[in-house]
Design a protein around this motif. Structure first.
Motif, PDB file in Angstrom:
ATOM      1  N   ASP A 148       0.858  -1.086  -0.018  1.00 47.52           N
ATOM      2  CA  ASP A 148      -0.069   0.000  -0.060  1.00 47.52           C
ATOM      3  C   ASP A 148       1.054   1.350   0.041  1.00 47.52           C
ATOM      4  O   ASP A 148       0.366   2.349   0.040  1.00 47.52           O
ATOM      5  CB  ASP A 148      -0.954   0.061   1.193  1.00 47.52           C
ATOM      6  N   GLY A 149       2.139   1.238   0.433  1.00 47.95           N
ATOM      7  CA  GLY A 149       3.137   2.293   0.187  1.00 47.95           C
ATOM      8  C   GLY A 149       4.341   1.691   0.319  1.00 47.95           C
ATOM      9  O   GLY A 149       4.722   0.676   0.641  1.00 47.95           O
ATOM     10  N   PHE A 150       5.198   2.582  -0.069  1.00 54.84           N
ATOM     11  CA  PHE A 150       6.971   2.357  -0.208  1.00 54.84           C
ATOM     12  C   PHE A 150       7.598   3.397   0.567  1.00 54.84           C
ATOM     13  O   PHE A 150       7.349   4.486   0.348  1.00 54.84           O
ATOM     14  CB  PHE A 150       7.207   2.246  -1.690  1.00 54.84           C
ATOM     15  N   ILE A 151       8.662   2.552   1.370  1.00 46.01           N
ATOM     16  CA  ILE A 151       9.384   3.792   2.081  1.00 46.01           C
ATOM     17  C   ILE A 151      11.037   3.281   1.958  1.00 46.01           C
ATOM     18  O   ILE A 151      11.269   2.271   2.113  1.00 46.01           O
ATOM     19  CB  ILE A 151       9.143   3.729   3.345  1.00 46.01           C
ATOM     20  N   ALA A 166       8.674   0.934  -7.414  1.00 50.16           N
ATOM     21  CA  ALA A 166       7.584   1.296  -6.740  1.00 50.16           C
ATOM     22  C   ALA A 166       6.546   2.205  -7.547  1.00 50.16           C
ATOM     23  O   ALA A 166       5.346   1.825  -7.733  1.00 50.16           O
ATOM     24  CB  ALA A 166       7.896   1.927  -5.357  1.00 50.16           C
ATOM     25  N   TRP A 167       7.169   3.534  -8.065  1.00 52.71           N
ATOM     26  CA  TRP A 167       6.362   4.247  -8.943  1.00 52.71           C
ATOM     27  C   TRP A 167       5.771   3.427  -9.958  1.00 52.71           C
ATOM     28  O   TRP A 167       4.743   3.765 -10.569  1.00 52.71           O
ATOM     29  CB  TRP A 167       7.161   5.500  -9.099  1.00 52.71           C
ATOM     30  N   SER A 168       6.421   2.570 -10.781  1.00 49.25           N
ATOM     31  CA  SER A 168       6.013   1.865 -11.957  1.00 49.25           C
ATOM     32  C   SER A 168       4.726   1.052 -11.868  1.00 49.25           C
ATOM     33  O   SER A 168       3.966   0.814 -12.515  1.00 49.25           O
ATOM     34  CB  SER A 168       7.146   1.106 -12.512  1.00 49.25           C
ATOM     35  N   VAL A 169       4.646   0.819 -10.456  1.00 47.03           N
ATOM     36  CA  VAL A 169       3.025  -0.055 -10.268  1.00 47.03           C
ATOM     37  C   VAL A 169       2.254   0.847  -9.337  1.00 47.03           C
ATOM     38  O   VAL A 169       1.133   0.482  -9.055  1.00 47.03           O
ATOM     39  CB  VAL A 169       3.513  -1.303  -9.388  1.00 47.03           C
ATOM     40  N   GLY A 170       2.518   2.297  -9.327  1.00 48.70           N
ATOM     41  CA  GLY A 170       1.592   3.266  -8.591  1.00 48.70           C
ATOM     42  C   GLY A 170       1.590   3.345  -7.134  1.00 48.70           C
ATOM     43  O   GLY A 170       0.419   3.386  -6.540  1.00 48.70           O
ATOM     44  N   LEU A 171       2.744   2.871  -6.729  1.00 49.80           N
ATOM     45  CA  LEU A 171       2.739   2.953  -5.150  1.00 49.80           C
ATOM     46  C   LEU A 171       2.980   4.341  -4.863  1.00 49.80           C
ATOM     47  O   LEU A 171       4.242   5.068  -5.329  1.00 49.80           O
ATOM     48  CB  LEU A 171       3.890   2.042  -4.650  1.00 49.80           C
ATOM     49  N   PRO A 172       2.539   4.816  -3.525  1.00 50.02           N
ATOM     50  CA  PRO A 172       2.956   6.180  -3.236  1.00 50.02           C
ATOM     51  C   PRO A 172       4.260   5.679  -2.072  1.00 50.02           C
ATOM     52  O   PRO A 172       4.412   4.791  -1.903  1.00 50.02           O
ATOM     53  CB  PRO A 172       1.785   6.560  -2.084  1.00 50.02           C
ATOM     54  N   VAL A 173       5.492   6.877  -2.368  1.00 48.38           N
ATOM     55  CA  VAL A 173       6.449   6.741  -1.704  1.00 48.38           C
ATOM     56  C   VAL A 173       6.945   7.587  -0.819  1.00 48.38           C
ATOM     57  O   VAL A 173       6.274   8.818  -0.667  1.00 48.38           O
ATOM     58  CB  VAL A 173       7.556   6.856  -2.893  1.00 48.38           C
ATOM     59  N   LEU A 174       7.330   7.042   0.487  1.00 43.17           N
ATOM     60  CA  LEU A 174       8.237   7.982   1.239  1.00 43.17           C
ATOM     61  C   LEU A 174       9.660   7.685   1.246  1.00 43.17           C
ATOM     62  O   LEU A 174      10.082   6.781   1.014  1.00 43.17           O
ATOM     63  CB  LEU A 174       7.975   7.743   2.763  1.00 43.17           C
ATOM     64  N   SER A 209      -2.201   8.602   8.078  1.00 43.04           N
ATOM     65  CA  SER A 209      -3.470   9.295   8.457  1.00 43.04           C
ATOM     66  C   SER A 209      -4.173   9.642   7.153  1.00 43.04           C
ATOM     67  O   SER A 209      -5.330  10.030   7.104  1.00 43.04           O
ATOM     68  CB  SER A 209      -3.084  10.726   8.922  1.00 43.04           C
ATOM     69  N   GLN A 210      -3.783   9.652   5.909  1.00 42.57           N
ATOM     70  CA  GLN A 210      -4.225  10.076   4.780  1.00 42.57           C
ATOM     71  C   GLN A 210      -5.365   8.956   4.368  1.00 42.57           C
ATOM     72  O   GLN A 210      -5.330   7.857   4.869  1.00 42.57           O
ATOM     73  CB  GLN A 210      -3.210   9.845   3.334  1.00 42.57           C
ATOM     74  N   SER A 211      -6.292   9.486   3.645  1.00 44.54           N
ATOM     75  CA  SER A 211      -7.362   8.481   3.137  1.00 44.54           C
ATOM     76  C   SER A 211      -6.831   7.391   2.123  1.00 44.54           C
ATOM     77  O   SER A 211      -5.616   7.932   1.762  1.00 44.54           O
ATOM     78  CB  SER A 211      -8.439   9.105   2.505  1.00 44.54           C
ATOM     79  N   ASP A 212      -7.391   6.462   1.672  1.00 49.94           N
ATOM     80  CA  ASP A 212      -7.258   5.580   0.690  1.00 49.94           C
ATOM     81  C   ASP A 212      -6.941   6.291  -0.739  1.00 49.94           C
ATOM     82  O   ASP A 212      -6.067   5.998  -1.593  1.00 49.94           O
ATOM     83  CB  ASP A 212      -7.972   4.234   0.643  1.00 49.94           C
ATOM     84  N   CYS A 213      -8.014   7.252  -0.808  1.00 51.04           N
ATOM     85  CA  CYS A 213      -8.003   7.973  -2.112  1.00 51.04           C
ATOM     86  C   CYS A 213      -6.674   8.948  -2.137  1.00 51.04           C
ATOM     87  O   CYS A 213      -6.383   9.141  -3.287  1.00 51.04           O
ATOM     88  CB  CYS A 213      -9.247   8.817  -2.049  1.00 51.04           C
TER      89      CYS A 213
END
Length: 232
Positions: A148-151, A166-174, A209-213
């Motif tokens: 659900d996310g990448f760090i 991670a970006w290539s599959v649409g993951l949000p990144v920290l 804390s962010q929403s899924d959207c």
């Protein structure tokens, strides 16, 4: 010794140098090289195959689990120790984050894994932090797609392929500024964290804390960025 014997001559005598980032360009200039330098990052294959089945590690988690993924070398410079401490702190302090899990994927290089496991034991977060070993080919794609996310809280990088993947599959990144991908922050595809525990904790707290959207929108921006700037 190698620098004195032959490497300085190799660098300074090159007809051209390929750098991955502006930081590498600056390092080359500081070293004394005055020839032409091409700044060109490594590329990534775009991945959008969501039909792959969930990996075995994901099937072991509760169905409502959310996963923040680290994928890379298990090495001190990746700053995984502070990541684990930060993650364990915030899931303890906030019950609303209790469905989040930290998955650490990668291969060990320097006997570092035992010390990380010891920290997990000290933090009593064995059921929240999971070491799943190296992920290759389809297994890596499954792991990325089912997160659900990448760090990446690294202390030092060139241009990290793991972030691009991670970006290539649409993951949000920290990630930290040491990942040398400022374009990710500019595009809204990544959240910036520092390297100390407080900064990583603040970043994770904001992300969870962010929403899924909201997280999905960041991932869409990352996938667009990867396709436009980093796709082979």
């Amino acid at each position: 010794m190698a620098l004195a014997l032959f490497e300085r001559a190799n660098v300074l005598g090159a007809h051209a140098i390929h750098a991955l980032s502006e930081q590498e360009l600056n390092s080359v200039r500081e070293f004394g090289y005055r020839g032409p330098v091409i700044v060109l990052p490594n590329g990534v294959e775009m991945q959008d195959d969501t039909r792959l089945e969930a990996p075995e590690w994901r099937r072991r988690l509760p169905k409502d689990s959310k996963v923040i993924l680290f994928l890379g070398r298990i090495h001190p410079k990746k700053n995984i120790l502070n990541l684990i401490k930060s993650f364990s702190d915030i899931v303890r302090e906030n019950q609303s984050f209790s469905n989040w899990h930290l998955v650490v994927a990668g291969w060990e290089e320097v006997g570092y894994l035992d010390s990380l496991r010891a920290v997990v034991d000290e933090c009593s977060c064995q059921n929240k932090v999971h070491f799943i070993g190296p992920q290759i080919s389809d297994e890596k794609r499954k792991t990325l797609i089912n997160s659900d996310g990448f760090i990446l809280p690294s202390l030092s990088e060139g241009v990290p392929m793991a972030v691009l993947e991670a970006w290539s599959v649409g993951l949000p990144v920290l990630m930290t500024s040491h990942c040398n991908l400022p374009v990710g922050f500019q595009a809204g595809a990544a959240l910036k964290v520092g390297t100390n525990i407080d900064s990583i904790s603040n970043g994770l707290r904001h992300f969870f804390s962010q929403s899924d959207c909201e997280r999905a929108a960041m991932g869409v921006k990352g996938q667009k960025l990867a396709g436009e700037r980093f796709s082979w």
